[in-house]
Write a protein that holds these residues in place. Structure first.
Motif, PDB file in Angstrom:
ATOM      1  N   LYS A  22      -9.323 -44.661  93.303  1.00 24.24           N
ATOM      2  CA  LYS A  22      -8.107 -44.331  92.563  1.00 24.24           C
ATOM      3  C   LYS A  22      -7.269 -45.566  92.262  1.00 24.24           C
ATOM      4  CE  LYS A  22      -7.793 -39.638  94.387  1.00 24.24           C
ATOM      5  NZ  LYS A  22      -8.141 -38.987  93.098  1.00 24.24           N
ATOM      6  N   CYS A  23      -6.573 -45.494  91.157  1.00 23.57           N
ATOM      7  CA  CYS A  23      -5.725 -46.599  90.706  1.00 23.57           C
ATOM      8  C   CYS A  23      -4.429 -46.031  90.150  1.00 23.57           C
ATOM      9  CB  CYS A  23      -6.462 -47.393  89.635  1.00 23.57           C
ATOM     10  SG  CYS A  23      -5.481 -48.719  88.893  1.00 23.57           S
ATOM     11  N   GLN A  24      -3.317 -46.643  90.573  1.00 21.64           N
ATOM     12  CA  GLN A  24      -1.995 -46.251  90.069  1.00 21.64           C
ATOM     13  C   GLN A  24      -1.261 -47.491  89.578  1.00 21.64           C
ATOM     14  OE1 GLN A  24      -0.114 -43.276  90.328  1.00 21.64           O
ATOM     15  NE2 GLN A  24      -1.611 -41.947  91.300  1.00 21.64           N
ATOM     16  N   GLN A  25      -0.555 -47.371  88.440  1.00 23.33           N
ATOM     17  CA  GLN A  25       0.253 -48.492  87.953  1.00 23.33           C
ATOM     18  C   GLN A  25       1.638 -47.991  87.572  1.00 23.33           C
ATOM     19  OE1 GLN A  25       1.195 -48.897  84.475  1.00 23.33           O
ATOM     20  NE2 GLN A  25      -0.212 -47.492  83.421  1.00 23.33           N
ATOM     21  N   ASN A  26       2.632 -48.833  87.833  1.00 23.80           N
ATOM     22  CA  ASN A  26       4.003 -48.463  87.470  1.00 23.80           C
ATOM     23  C   ASN A  26       4.577 -49.407  86.420  1.00 23.80           C
ATOM     24  OD1 ASN A  26       4.494 -50.749  88.944  1.00 23.80           O
ATOM     25  ND2 ASN A  26       5.818 -49.779  90.462  1.00 23.80           N
ATOM     26  N   PHE A  27       3.691 -50.053  85.655  1.00 26.26           N
ATOM     27  CA  PHE A  27       4.133 -50.890  84.539  1.00 26.26           C
ATOM     28  C   PHE A  27       4.493 -50.045  83.324  1.00 26.26           C
ATOM     29  CE2 PHE A  27       3.233 -55.176  85.904  1.00 26.26           C
ATOM     30  CZ  PHE A  27       2.179 -55.072  86.808  1.00 26.26           C
ATOM     31  N   ASN A  28       4.081 -48.784  83.325  1.00 28.58           N
ATOM     32  CA  ASN A  28       4.178 -47.926  82.146  1.00 28.58           C
ATOM     33  C   ASN A  28       3.262 -48.426  81.020  1.00 28.58           C
ATOM     34  OD1 ASN A  28       5.185 -45.556  80.936  1.00 28.58           O
ATOM     35  ND2 ASN A  28       6.659 -46.718  79.722  1.00 28.58           N
ATOM     36  N   HIS A  29       2.149 -49.024  81.407  1.00 24.46           N
ATOM     37  CA  HIS A  29       1.181 -49.523  80.443  1.00 24.46           C
ATOM     38  C   HIS A  29       0.349 -48.383  79.874  1.00 24.46           C
ATOM     39  CE1 HIS A  29       1.081 -53.902  82.151  1.00 24.46           C
ATOM     40  NE2 HIS A  29       2.116 -53.671  81.358  1.00 24.46           N
ATOM     41  N   ASP A  30      -0.034 -48.562  78.596  1.00 25.84           N
ATOM     42  CA  ASP A  30      -0.871 -47.558  77.959  1.00 25.84           C
ATOM     43  C   ASP A  30      -2.343 -47.671  78.360  1.00 25.84           C
ATOM     44  OD1 ASP A  30       1.267 -48.141  75.294  1.00 25.84           O
ATOM     45  OD2 ASP A  30       0.991 -46.157  76.174  1.00 25.84           O
ATOM     46  N   THR A  31      -2.829 -48.909  78.435  1.00 26.54           N
ATOM     47  CA  THR A  31      -4.263 -49.121  78.590  1.00 26.54           C
ATOM     48  C   THR A  31      -4.608 -49.468  80.029  1.00 26.54           C
ATOM     49  OG1 THR A  31      -4.248 -49.980  76.327  1.00 26.54           O
ATOM     50  CG2 THR A  31      -6.245 -50.320  77.605  1.00 26.54           C
ATOM     51  N   MET A  32      -5.658 -48.839  80.519  1.00 23.45           N
ATOM     52  CA  MET A  32      -6.129 -49.130  81.873  1.00 23.45           C
ATOM     53  C   MET A  32      -7.625 -49.352  81.841  1.00 23.45           C
ATOM     54  SD  MET A  32      -3.809 -46.591  84.249  1.00 23.45           S
ATOM     55  CE  MET A  32      -4.212 -47.462  85.770  1.00 23.45           C
ATOM     56  N   TYR A  33      -8.114 -50.120  82.845  1.00 23.81           N
ATOM     57  CA  TYR A  33      -9.502 -50.565  82.876  1.00 23.81           C
ATOM     58  C   TYR A  33     -10.059 -50.457  84.295  1.00 23.81           C
ATOM     59  CZ  TYR A  33      -7.680 -53.186  78.807  1.00 23.81           C
ATOM     60  OH  TYR A  33      -7.075 -53.559  77.632  1.00 23.81           O
ATOM     61  N   TRP A  34     -11.377 -50.265  84.354  1.00 24.28           N
ATOM     62  CA  TRP A  34     -12.113 -50.410  85.602  1.00 24.28           C
ATOM     63  C   TRP A  34     -13.199 -51.466  85.408  1.00 24.28           C
ATOM     64  CZ3 TRP A  34     -11.092 -49.142  90.369  1.00 24.28           C
ATOM     65  CH2 TRP A  34     -10.281 -48.034  90.652  1.00 24.28           C
ATOM     66  N   TYR A  35     -13.206 -52.447  86.318  1.00 14.20           N
ATOM     67  CA  TYR A  35     -14.220 -53.497  86.310  1.00 14.20           C
ATOM     68  C   TYR A  35     -14.975 -53.462  87.628  1.00 14.20           C
ATOM     69  CZ  TYR A  35     -11.681 -55.799  82.462  1.00 14.20           C
ATOM     70  OH  TYR A  35     -11.074 -56.106  81.273  1.00 14.20           O
ATOM     71  N   ARG A  36     -16.211 -53.942  87.549  1.00 19.17           N
ATOM     72  CA  ARG A  36     -16.992 -54.147  88.765  1.00 19.17           C
ATOM     73  C   ARG A  36     -17.229 -55.651  88.912  1.00 19.17           C
ATOM     74  NH1 ARG A  36     -22.202 -51.407  91.344  1.00 19.17           N
ATOM     75  NH2 ARG A  36     -23.184 -53.300  92.188  1.00 19.17           N
TER      76      ARG A  36
END
Lengths: 114, 112
Positions: A22-36
């Protein structure tokens, strides 16, 4: 300022197990990513999401599912963990994509599969 | 297609000596920002430098880079390497899509 939190920090699973990060952000950003990231290697994109409820596959999406139910959260599921798999999964976010904006990264989840 | 070529693998330099990490790129999105990201051991990547202006030197934390669109280069340099500079460095050009090209990066090791 803002922060990205990832849970859990360490994840140990069994071969064939379904595992969720799980990932949470409080920047209010629109775009999110998952990297390995494999040990000593660069970043490979698994999934990204342009906005809430949007999902886009990256180059490494096979074997993974993702979910973006809220603007602030982005989950990644390993559908069937592979034996001896070890990697760090990094979540990131940015204002918009298109390469023009800085991506902010979380601290990562370290996965070990026994 | 869009691509980036960095100094391959591992770069080792002695503390106090200059260091240069090469980056050349191929992209059609020349008005969008170019980045150098740095990733210290067991930490997340973070932006070190950002530039979108041709031939303008950008500096941060003692590092500098100049975007040269004529030669498609964005090399990272420092005049005097420090032990704390040891890290993995990524040159990230714009891609015009949400998928950035991080590549394998260049591992810099500064020796005492």
């Amino acid at each position: 300022g803002g922060i990205i939190t990832q849970t859990p920090k360490f994840l140990i699973g069994q071969e064939g197990q379904k595992l969720t990060l799980k990932c949470q952000q409080n920047f209010n950003h629109d775009t999110m990513y998952w990297y390995r990231q494999d040990s000593g290697k660069g970043l490979r994109l698994i999934y990204y999401s342009i906005t809430e409820n949007d999902l886009q596959k990256g180059d490494l999406s096979e074997g993974y599912d993702a979910s973006r139910e809220k603007k602030s959260s982005f989950s990644l599921t390993v559908t069937s963990a592979q034996k001896n798999e070890m990697a760090v999964f990094l979540c990131a976010s940015s204002i918009v994509g298109l390469g023009g904006e800085e991506q902010y990264f979380g601290p990562g989840t370290r996965l070990t599969v026994l | 297609g869009d691509s980036v070529t960095q100094t391959e693998g591992l770069v080792t330099v002695t503390e106090g000596l200059p260091v240069k990490l090469n980056c050349t790129y191929q992209t059609t999105y020349l008005t969008i920002a170019f980045f150098w990201y740095v990733q210290y051991l067991n930490e997340a990547p973070q932006v070190l430098l950002k530039s979108s202006t041709d031939n303008k030197r950008t500096e941060h934390q003692g590092f500098h880079a100049t975007l040269h669109k004529s030669s498609s280069s964005f090399h990272l340099q420092k005049s005097s390497a420090q032990l704390s500079d040891s890290a993995l460095y990524y040159c990230v050009p714009p891609s015009g899509s949400w998928q950035l090209i991080f590549g394998s990066g260049t591992q810099l090791t500064v020796m005492p």
